[in-house]
Design an enzyme around this catalytic site. Sequence first.
Site, PDB file in Angstrom:
ATOM      1  N   TYR A  14      -6.773 -12.736  -3.333  1.00  0.00           N
ATOM      2  CA  TYR A  14      -5.805 -11.845  -2.619  1.00  0.00           C
ATOM      3  C   TYR A  14      -4.598 -11.563  -3.570  1.00  0.00           C
ATOM      4  O   TYR A  14      -4.152 -11.370  -4.251  1.00  0.00           O
ATOM      5  CB  TYR A  14      -5.518 -12.146  -1.674  1.00  0.00           C
ATOM      6  CG  TYR A  14      -6.948 -11.421  -0.660  1.00  0.00           C
ATOM      7  CD1 TYR A  14      -7.178  -9.911  -0.304  1.00  0.00           C
ATOM      8  CD2 TYR A  14      -7.443 -12.338  -0.204  1.00  0.00           C
ATOM      9  CE1 TYR A  14      -8.659  -9.638  -0.053  1.00  0.00           C
ATOM     10  CE2 TYR A  14      -8.719 -11.722   1.060  1.00  0.00           C
ATOM     11  CZ  TYR A  14      -9.058 -10.721   0.629  1.00  0.00           C
ATOM     12  OH  TYR A  14     -10.044  -9.683   1.386  1.00  0.00           O
ATOM     13  N   HIS A  19      -0.802  -5.490  -2.375  1.00  0.00           N
ATOM     14  CA  HIS A  19      -0.911  -5.271  -0.493  1.00  0.00           C
ATOM     15  C   HIS A  19       0.107  -7.595  -0.430  1.00  0.00           C
ATOM     16  O   HIS A  19       0.623  -7.023   0.192  1.00  0.00           O
ATOM     17  CB  HIS A  19      -2.262  -5.849   0.410  1.00  0.00           C
ATOM     18  CG  HIS A  19      -2.004  -5.136   1.747  1.00  0.00           C
ATOM     19  ND1 HIS A  19      -1.116  -4.578   1.665  1.00  0.00           N
ATOM     20  CD2 HIS A  19      -3.118  -5.267   2.413  1.00  0.00           C
ATOM     21  CE1 HIS A  19      -1.100  -3.755   3.056  1.00  0.00           C
ATOM     22  NE2 HIS A  19      -2.655  -4.539   3.308  1.00  0.00           N
ATOM     23  N   ASN A  66      -3.408  -8.158   9.108  1.00  0.00           N
ATOM     24  CA  ASN A  66      -3.396  -7.538  10.742  1.00  0.00           C
ATOM     25  C   ASN A  66      -2.964  -8.661  11.434  1.00  0.00           C
ATOM     26  O   ASN A  66      -2.525  -7.571  12.532  1.00  0.00           O
ATOM     27  CB  ASN A  66      -4.630  -6.995  10.884  1.00  0.00           C
ATOM     28  CG  ASN A  66      -5.305  -5.842   9.670  1.00  0.00           C
ATOM     29  OD1 ASN A  66      -4.963  -6.021   8.530  1.00  0.00           O
ATOM     30  ND2 ASN A  66      -6.260  -5.640   9.905  1.00  0.00           N
ATOM     31  N   ASP A  91       4.609  -4.130   0.821  1.00  0.00           N
ATOM     32  CA  ASP A  91       3.982  -3.179  -0.213  1.00  0.00           C
ATOM     33  C   ASP A  91       4.899  -2.015   0.532  1.00  0.00           C
ATOM     34  O   ASP A  91       4.594  -2.292   2.014  1.00  0.00           O
ATOM     35  CB  ASP A  91       2.497  -3.361  -0.698  1.00  0.00           C
ATOM     36  CG  ASP A  91       1.796  -3.485   0.372  1.00  0.00           C
ATOM     37  OD1 ASP A  91       2.206  -4.389   1.607  1.00  0.00           O
ATOM     38  OD2 ASP A  91       1.390  -2.412   0.919  1.00  0.00           O
ATOM     39  N   ASN A 112      -0.375  -2.264   8.849  1.00  0.00           N
ATOM     40  CA  ASN A 112      -0.730  -2.963   9.199  1.00  0.00           C
ATOM     41  C   ASN A 112      -0.302  -4.612  10.143  1.00  0.00           C
ATOM     42  O   ASN A 112      -0.250  -5.025  10.516  1.00  0.00           O
ATOM     43  CB  ASN A 112      -2.383  -3.581   9.293  1.00  0.00           C
ATOM     44  CG  ASN A 112      -2.880  -2.454  10.031  1.00  0.00           C
ATOM     45  OD1 ASN A 112      -2.887  -1.504  10.163  1.00  0.00           O
ATOM     46  ND2 ASN A 112      -4.144  -1.930   8.988  1.00  0.00           N
TER      47      ASN A 112
END
Length: 191
Positions: A14, A19, A66, A91, A112
């Site tokens: 990631y 994100h 989340n 973001d 989230n």
Amino acid sequence: MKLICGLGNPGREYERNRHNIGFMVVDALLGRARADLNQDKFQARVGQGTLAGERILFVEPQTYMNLSGRSVAEAARFYKIAVEDVLVIHDELDLPLGRLQLKAGGGSGGHNGLKSIVSSLGADGFIRLRFGIGKPEGPNARERVAGYVLSNFDDGERRELDALSDRAIDMAECWVRDGLATAMNRFNRKA
């Protein structure tokens, strides 16, 4: 003491995702604050440094997006940091790439990570540094949002990121030194 949190997802896969721009900006901020994320506490990577003469707790939640609020709320409560002294860098789909904006409070806008922070803090009055990443266009754009935020910046976007990160760092430092109203007046104009 103030808390500056960058939002993102842990793990190499990631690292360069849209994100994860919150992590990227905090990593860059650490250099200016002469700090390191040298502790694992509150389900996060944390470190302390000084920015504009103020002690700062830097936080990168390792809970996945989340559940980011758990880390932020635990750290804020442990250090007795007021909600209005928390800055979250994240973001923002609703701003084009190149647009950065500071604001206090507000809803989650479907983000989230923000939703989790509001829920865990029990308040939405924290400060947000919204880092525009744009959003997918065209048919079925809404259905493609998850894939878009978890995709890497393209080559053209990556060329802009250093200058945008520098601007985000300046915004965070101005917020620490001069307060939200001054920082908003100075930086919330269109770039």
